[in-house]
Enzyme design. Sequence first.
Site, PDB file in Angstrom:
ATOM      1  N   ASN A   1       0.865  -1.174   0.095  1.00 30.75           N
ATOM      2  CA  ASN A   1       0.176  -0.092   0.224  1.00 30.75           C
ATOM      3  C   ASN A   1       0.923   1.430   0.053  1.00 30.75           C
ATOM      4  O   ASN A   1       1.935   1.127   0.578  1.00 30.75           O
ATOM      5  CB  ASN A   1      -0.761   0.019   1.083  1.00 30.75           C
ATOM      6  CG  ASN A   1      -0.154   0.086   2.397  1.00 30.75           C
ATOM      7  OD1 ASN A   1       0.220  -1.067   3.028  1.00 30.75           O
ATOM      8  ND2 ASN A   1       0.214   1.233   3.007  1.00 30.75           N
TER       9      ASN A   1
ATOM     10  N   ASP B   1      -5.842   0.495   2.382  1.00 32.80           N
ATOM     11  CA  ASP B   1      -4.639  -0.530   2.640  1.00 32.80           C
ATOM     12  C   ASP B   1      -4.662  -1.896   1.813  1.00 32.80           C
ATOM     13  O   ASP B   1      -4.595  -2.802   2.287  1.00 32.80           O
ATOM     14  CB  ASP B   1      -4.706  -0.805   4.152  1.00 32.80           C
ATOM     15  CG  ASP B   1      -3.347  -1.369   4.923  1.00 32.80           C
ATOM     16  OD1 ASP B   1      -2.700  -1.302   3.905  1.00 32.80           O
ATOM     17  OD2 ASP B   1      -3.547  -1.795   5.960  1.00 32.80           O
TER      18      ASP B   1
END
Lengths: 260, 554
Positions: free
Chosen positions: B263, B306
């Site tokens: 991420n 995320d």
Amino acid sequence: MLSSFWRVTPIACALVLGMATSGVAQNTQDHAYTAADVAAGSQLYATQCQLCHGQNGDGIAGIDLRRGQFRRVTSDSDIAGVLAKGIASGGMPSFNFQPAEVNGIIAYIRAGFDPSGTPIRVGDPVRGQALFEEKGRCLTCHRVNGRGIRTAPDLSDIGSQRTPAALQRSLVDPTGAMLPINRPVRVVTREGRTIRGRRLNEDTYTVQLIDDEERLVSFVKADLREYEIGKTSPMPPASKSLAPDEVSDVLAYLLSLKGL
Amino acid sequence: MHGRLGRSARLLIVPAVMAAVTYGVHAQVPYDRILRASAEPQNWLTYNGTYNSQRYSTLSQITPGNVATLESKWVLQNQVFGAWQSNPLVVDGMMYLTQRPNDVMAVDAKTGRMFWLYRYTPSPDAKVCCGANNRGVAVLGDTLFMGTLDGHLIAIDARSGRPIWNIEVGDVKQAYSITLSPLIVKDKVLVGVGGGEYGIRGFVAAYDPKTGKELWRFYTIPGPGEPGHDSWTGDSWKTGGASVWVTGSYDPALNLVYWGVGNPGPDWNPDQRKGDNLYSDSVVALDADTGQLKWHFQFTPNDGYDYDSTQVPVLVDADWKGTPSKLMLWANRNGYFYVLDRVTGKFLSGVPFVKVNWSSGLDANGRPIPTPQPAGSPTWPGNQGGTNWYPPSYSPRTGLFYFSAWQDYATVYRKETASYEAGRPFLGGGFTVLAPVPGAPTVGIGRRGPINNWTDEVGNGAVIAMDPQTGKPRWTMEQFDVTDAGMLTTATDLLFTGGREGYFTALDARTGKVLWRASLGGQIVMAPITFQVDGQQYVSVISGHTLVTFGLRP
């Protein structure tokens, strides 16, 4: 001086919480903390701790920060030490927090993750106990310190398990506040026997429950003819049988139950 | 009497033992053996078994007909608290595996007894977001390679268990770490770095196995002047994360290594890094000799959820729309299942395999059409994703792709401005798992204990057998709790997997029918492996703090 003033009994603390809707100070083991500490700690917790410890503080097995269950620490200074040094073997990193930040984190943990100062009225625990046992007839399903029935959850330490807000919700809206694990279940065995009870644990293949006759029973789901999970709590709302002031008293009593 | 007999018996056995030991000593693992790992299914030579990362074994002693007679042959107890995500290697009857934080063990694969234990204590400055994990070692020649929590790479003598060299890959003070198992390609040791929650700038790097000298480095965030640099605003590229924490794959014919990239940071505030944020949440194809980027495909541009794309790239040669093709199959944390052309990186198909509401679909190039949810509203899939790093499997016999999914799991995201400070979390907000009741227990990064008081109402796990040709599951095996277990398939159409509940299960890979299960009691958070020693096929799996090795009852 301030510190010793706030070193009060749990019951008195509950009363304080009830009176003060803002500027709540928290009774803790070593220190006194302000609502500002708790609020700051809540923010810091969300950014620095929550990823591993979870939003309810129980993200790591064996640790439940909200309920004050730890693996290695007891006092506030222990917590501060772990924050500063970390625990290498457990993967807990060290943090270079400022003293005020450390205070905040500890305050938030000690506040049971409930910093909101929700305007919940907490009444008199002594009156609450009488209402709980007599008018409310709560012991006909619940159990406290060895007295009462086991079909509904044992409440002996509920005051250290739940926040005041959550307990209030459970009293006035039992179905809406029911934790999923506590849902009532009905099974029909292969032989056609029907058993009702409260769910204690479940996995893909099995379910464990306490039945209406207080027996602990485990079933392999593949052996059952029917397995049904109810959505409605068997508990009537406390507001049905109790006046609002009486509900506040019962809440105070529940908050005083911290286990043996 | 008994003792004397024992001694003479031992004397008789000595030559045979010597022979076995001598064989063991010469059991080197040159690159050529790794390249042809599928030709020696008795061993498990790399993290994913073979370079194509299919986690498919041609061993066939254990079958649907006899799987019910599996029994535990030995158990190895981990002495260290925490999730045990290590993937063991097996080389000619020797098992090499790691435990927290950076211990390496050499274990007799037949008996589970230990030859040596090497303990490396990472720096107390080491910082990892999600536990002191290590996913295993790599082997080349007579040397093992381990990445460490404090961002080092260590070469270890496979016979003595003593370190040969130890180099810094990333600066621990900036929270660089290594949790993945290194990837050996030819004469290089490849690693990626973790630290995506701490504002690192991610990279993949190659090292000389003899000396530890760095041979090339590919930054997963392009620097000034490089293509893709303008996908970051201002200085955000310097702290943009894009970590690499799961072992990649290799296509020897194309000489490309494929790595999934993590991420962007700060995790939950994409406004602080406007743009696509290349090559976060992408797969990158690199020249194995030089580290030069050949192509990339980004799954989630400007991610605010995320959605690391650190899944294992699974390489499959199969027909696509009637044409023999070199494919890459990918069930992504963002909830979509992708098929890519691994020669060019071209998007071939993408379909959601769980409920998705952060995007309304993918365009013709595979780019998601974003539908960010209003503040306070839930996003599906939630923070841990529709799937995650758990190794999938592909069976060339069934043509199906198997992976663990989290269904009906959502989180409410909150974004805040994050300021970067070296070595501190750089998250930009937080998240709350959607629960049926306020304050109810929810799922987290690991199993929270033996009583499931969060229940399937916050999400549940599933094994999905995906038909890549149609993008539709052929079958789904649902679990009550969520699962982080990886997959193993065999030439007898068995699928081995587990879950957080601690059931180790053998399924019929064609139908999903559970053929056998063992309740091991601890969460299974890695994939099982299989190997063979002295004619007996074994399956090893880690559950909680124990590694259990199964074989057929005699």
